[in-house]
Design a protein around this motif. Sequence first.
Motif, PDB file in Angstrom:
ATOM      1  N   GLN A   1       0.758  -1.312   0.062  1.00 35.63           N
ATOM      2  CA  GLN A   1      -0.233   0.006  -0.124  1.00 35.63           C
ATOM      3  C   GLN A   1       0.966   1.277   0.104  1.00 35.63           C
TER       4      GLN A   1
ATOM      5  N   ASP B   1      -6.374  -9.273  14.276  1.00 31.30           N
ATOM      6  CA  ASP B   1      -7.586  -9.833  13.950  1.00 31.30           C
ATOM      7  C   ASP B   1      -7.216 -11.175  13.642  1.00 31.30           C
TER       8      ASP B   1
ATOM      9  N   GLN C   1      -2.024   6.396  11.179  1.00 28.99           N
ATOM     10  CA  GLN C   1      -3.453   5.900  11.138  1.00 28.99           C
ATOM     11  C   GLN C   1      -3.215   4.728  10.441  1.00 28.99           C
ATOM     12  N   LEU C   2      -2.645   4.757   9.279  1.00 27.59           N
ATOM     13  CA  LEU C   2      -2.252   3.610   8.397  1.00 27.59           C
ATOM     14  C   LEU C   2      -1.674   2.421   9.222  1.00 27.59           C
ATOM     15  N   CYS C   3      -0.751   2.843  10.085  1.00 30.27           N
ATOM     16  CA  CYS C   3       0.015   2.096  10.964  1.00 30.27           C
ATOM     17  C   CYS C   3      -1.242   1.151  11.772  1.00 30.27           C
ATOM     18  N   ASP C   4      -1.969   1.982  12.554  1.00 29.50           N
ATOM     19  CA  ASP C   4      -3.100   1.490  13.211  1.00 29.50           C
ATOM     20  C   ASP C   4      -3.768   0.320  12.446  1.00 29.50           C
ATOM     21  N   ARG C   5      -4.352   0.892  11.432  1.00 27.20           N
ATOM     22  CA  ARG C   5      -5.106  -0.074  10.674  1.00 27.20           C
ATOM     23  C   ARG C   5      -4.569  -1.204  10.203  1.00 27.20           C
ATOM     24  N   ILE C   6      -3.407  -1.396   9.765  1.00 28.64           N
ATOM     25  CA  ILE C   6      -2.638  -2.582   9.334  1.00 28.64           C
ATOM     26  C   ILE C   6      -2.318  -3.287  10.549  1.00 28.64           C
TER      27      ILE C   6
ATOM     28  N   LYS D   1       2.114   8.173   8.198  1.00 27.21           N
ATOM     29  CA  LYS D   1       0.837   7.983   8.333  1.00 27.21           C
ATOM     30  C   LYS D   1       0.423   7.004   9.334  1.00 27.21           C
TER      31      LYS D   1
ATOM     32  N   MET E   1      -3.943  -3.759  13.147  1.00 22.10           N
ATOM     33  CA  MET E   1      -5.028  -4.267  13.911  1.00 22.10           C
ATOM     34  C   MET E   1      -5.614  -5.600  12.935  1.00 22.10           C
ATOM     35  N   GLU E   2      -5.535  -5.098  11.520  1.00 23.09           N
ATOM     36  CA  GLU E   2      -5.939  -6.268  10.573  1.00 23.09           C
ATOM     37  C   GLU E   2      -5.112  -7.615  10.844  1.00 23.09           C
TER      38      GLU E   2
END
Length: 499
Positions: A230, A274, A263-268, A261, A270-271
């Motif tokens: 990404q 999960d 917020q991108l760190c956090d999203r990836i 970025k 957490m994915e």
Amino acid sequence: MSFDGKRLRIAILGIYHESNTFINKPTTLDDFQNSHWLKGDAIAREYRHAFHEIGGMLEVLEENTITAVPVMYAEATPGGTVSAGTYETLLEEMMRGLDAVLPIDGCLVVPHGAGVSEKHPDMDGHWLTLLRQRLGPDMPIIGTLDPHANVSPAMTAATNALIAYSTNPHIDQRETGKKAATLMVETLKGNIRPVQQLVQTPVAISIEQQFTAAEPCKGLYDQAREAAGQPGVLSISILLGFPYADVPEMGSAFIVVTDNKPQLCDRIGMELKDRLIDRRADFVAVKHDIATLLPKMQEWAKPVLLLDMGDNVGGGSPGNSAFLLAAAEAYKMSGCFICIYDPASVAEALKHQPGETFSLSPGNAEGGYMQGETAFTIPVRLLMEADGKFSEDSPRHGGQVNFDMGKIAIVQTGGGNVIMLTSLRVPPFSLRQLTAFGIHPQQFNAVVAKGVNAPIAAYGPVCPTIVQVNTPGVTQADMTRFTYRHRRQPLFPFEQDIK
């Protein structure tokens, strides 16, 4: 590369140890001195052409006409907790060496990530924090990690970016060093501004399930590689974790580095978290003990690589367990090879001449797992004695080039099994440990390697059958059998109900 006509200078330094807190014997200065404790130009001479992260760092810096300033690199074979005095000495030497080369423009660091010292359970977080304090908030500090790291928030808070090797066995260490150094170069050029996020998980991956080329790890790594494509993502690291350290950080985690970025760190992160939680049951394997496996030996293609998980030298074990040797002798299996760290048996063997027969008790040395058991004594014939130094020039787990087993003795039992006895403890990361002394795996029905996944890089190409054996010891595969006092809760597989 320069700023205002001045060539840039990048320091390289590290204290590197994987510490098993379930071992009573501490790791001391002797252990570092018997392994790799290098300063200044000696670091470049040792690693410039090695498959080690420092070699990759040097390569990138030289390509960009940046002056590499190696300060200190101290590494010891995995073992017990690093003694307080040892850590203090190493830290003092490293900081004194750093002060002597200032000013610098950046610092490349080489921690392991699972170091534990007596006064500082988060050893890597401690020295990285002190380094940040010494160099100030604006100095770029970028480094590498072993994927067996138990990463703490202190480690990531003290650095701009940390990148873990992406293979186990670790055969991409040089490439990882190149990635870290490239991030440093691009940061200094002003092309990127790395930010990182540590995402700890409530899962500890079982050690025998940490082979990255096969499931269940492969799918997790595939997802990470896809996410790394990404825009704005600089690196994604999977920290498999090291279960033999009773510290709050113990467990699996992810580090995501992006170009400013967060917020991108956090999203990836957490994915990935999960996915690991959802598939956590896949990361616990069925374990096979000696009595179950050895009767099946005749069915398997030879030579069979028997991985002695309970005496995994790469996980800190003493390397002197004789359980598999005793079982082979009891089952009247011939044609087995095993390497055992046992200075006392070496000393006894060296009293004899090649061809002479005498009795030995391998595995009954101080700290051996046979203590408390019926003494295991067997007649052996001395085949040869030698100076146990050898070198490795191919990419292998650990990336080291030069190894030293001290004085060695090679003996053969009356049952036709061959034992290499060593005076210094060396993990089975290189086939040269055998071939340098005229021993070839193809001569044997089975080769015992005291490890879990790491030996596969060296032995896999010559052993068509690979079997993990659930043996006793301080690195036994079932982590739930150890008593932890400091791990976080809930943590799978100790607790089943996690979120």
